[in-house]
Design a protein around this motif. Structure first.
Motif, PDB file in Angstrom:
ATOM      1  N   ILE A   1      33.954  66.969  -0.909  1.00 12.50           N
ATOM      2  CA  ILE A   1      34.348  65.578  -1.162  1.00 12.50           C
ATOM      3  C   ILE A   1      33.120  64.732  -1.480  1.00 12.50           C
ATOM      4  CG2 ILE A   1      35.315  63.495  -0.098  1.00 12.50           C
ATOM      5  CD1 ILE A   1      37.221  65.399   1.443  1.00 12.50           C
ATOM      6  N   ALA A   2      32.067  64.903  -0.691  1.00 11.65           N
ATOM      7  CA  ALA A   2      30.839  64.129  -0.926  1.00 11.65           C
ATOM      8  C   ALA A   2      30.218  64.482  -2.278  1.00 11.65           C
ATOM      9  CB  ALA A   2      29.842  64.374   0.195  1.00 11.65           C
TER      10      ALA A   2
ATOM     11  N   PHE B   1      31.372  54.287   1.619  1.00 14.90           N
ATOM     12  CA  PHE B   1      31.898  55.642   1.530  1.00 14.90           C
ATOM     13  C   PHE B   1      31.231  56.548   2.558  1.00 14.90           C
ATOM     14  CE2 PHE B   1      31.237  59.963  -0.015  1.00 14.90           C
ATOM     15  CZ  PHE B   1      32.549  60.404  -0.087  1.00 14.90           C
ATOM     16  N   LEU B   2      29.903  56.471   2.654  1.00 15.60           N
ATOM     17  CA  LEU B   2      29.181  57.355   3.566  1.00 15.60           C
ATOM     18  C   LEU B   2      29.510  57.069   5.025  1.00 15.60           C
ATOM     19  CD1 LEU B   2      25.714  57.583   1.798  1.00 15.60           C
ATOM     20  CD2 LEU B   2      27.503  59.330   1.912  1.00 15.60           C
ATOM     21  N   VAL B   3      29.676  55.808   5.373  1.00 12.48           N
ATOM     22  CA  VAL B   3      30.049  55.459   6.758  1.00 12.48           C
ATOM     23  C   VAL B   3      31.432  56.009   7.082  1.00 12.48           C
ATOM     24  CG1 VAL B   3      30.651  53.523   8.276  1.00 12.48           C
ATOM     25  CG2 VAL B   3      28.540  53.455   6.951  1.00 12.48           C
ATOM     26  N   LEU B   4      32.395  55.759   6.198  1.00 14.20           N
ATOM     27  CA  LEU B   4      33.756  56.260   6.438  1.00 14.20           C
ATOM     28  C   LEU B   4      33.801  57.782   6.400  1.00 14.20           C
ATOM     29  CD1 LEU B   4      35.806  53.665   4.390  1.00 14.20           C
ATOM     30  CD2 LEU B   4      35.599  53.831   6.881  1.00 14.20           C
ATOM     31  N   TRP B   5      33.039  58.384   5.505  1.00 10.49           N
ATOM     32  CA  TRP B   5      32.974  59.837   5.395  1.00 10.49           C
ATOM     33  C   TRP B   5      32.421  60.447   6.674  1.00 10.49           C
ATOM     34  CZ3 TRP B   5      28.787  63.229   5.375  1.00 10.49           C
ATOM     35  CH2 TRP B   5      29.045  64.509   4.894  1.00 10.49           C
ATOM     36  N   LEU B   6      31.353  59.846   7.193  1.00  7.94           N
ATOM     37  CA  LEU B   6      30.734  60.347   8.413  1.00  7.94           C
ATOM     38  C   LEU B   6      31.667  60.174   9.614  1.00  7.94           C
ATOM     39  CD1 LEU B   6      28.208  61.629   9.596  1.00  7.94           C
ATOM     40  CD2 LEU B   6      27.313  59.338   9.970  1.00  7.94           C
ATOM     41  N   LEU B   7      32.332  59.039   9.710  1.00  3.91           N
ATOM     42  CA  LEU B   7      33.291  58.835  10.794  1.00  3.91           C
ATOM     43  C   LEU B   7      34.432  59.854  10.721  1.00  3.91           C
ATOM     44  CD1 LEU B   7      33.556  54.948  10.926  1.00  3.91           C
ATOM     45  CD2 LEU B   7      32.592  56.445  12.670  1.00  3.91           C
ATOM     46  N   GLY B   8      34.920  60.087   9.517  1.00  2.00           N
ATOM     47  CA  GLY B   8      35.976  61.075   9.335  1.00  2.00           C
ATOM     48  C   GLY B   8      35.524  62.478   9.710  1.00  2.00           C
TER      49      GLY B   8
END
Length: 69
Positions: free
Chosen positions: A12-13, A32-39
């Motif tokens: 995805i990244a 995107f990176l914050v939400l991606w990392l939280l996910g």
């Protein structure tokens, strides 16, 4: 299972980040990176069997931000 999660999140990244960088959309990239990392973190915790009450965590954050109780 965790390796599969990391693989999927990496794909995805790899699909999203290059276009955001190419367009120089830095705020969107950070979001995107914050939400991606939280996910990713939440997915790993769930796959490890950790009991997480996401709704209560979100509720606590929103009430602190808004000042409502």
């Amino acid at each position: 299972m965790i390796a599969l999660l990391i693989l999927v999140f990496a794909i995805i990244a790899l699909l999203q980040v290059p276009s955001l960088v190419r367009k120089q959309w830095w705020r969107e990239l950070i979001t995107f990176l914050v939400l991606w990392l939280l996910g990713l973190i939440l997915s790993i915790l769930v796959s490890l069997g950790v009991k997480i009450q996401v709704t209560s965590i979100i509720w606590n954050i929103l009430t602190k931000i808004s000042g409502l109780k």
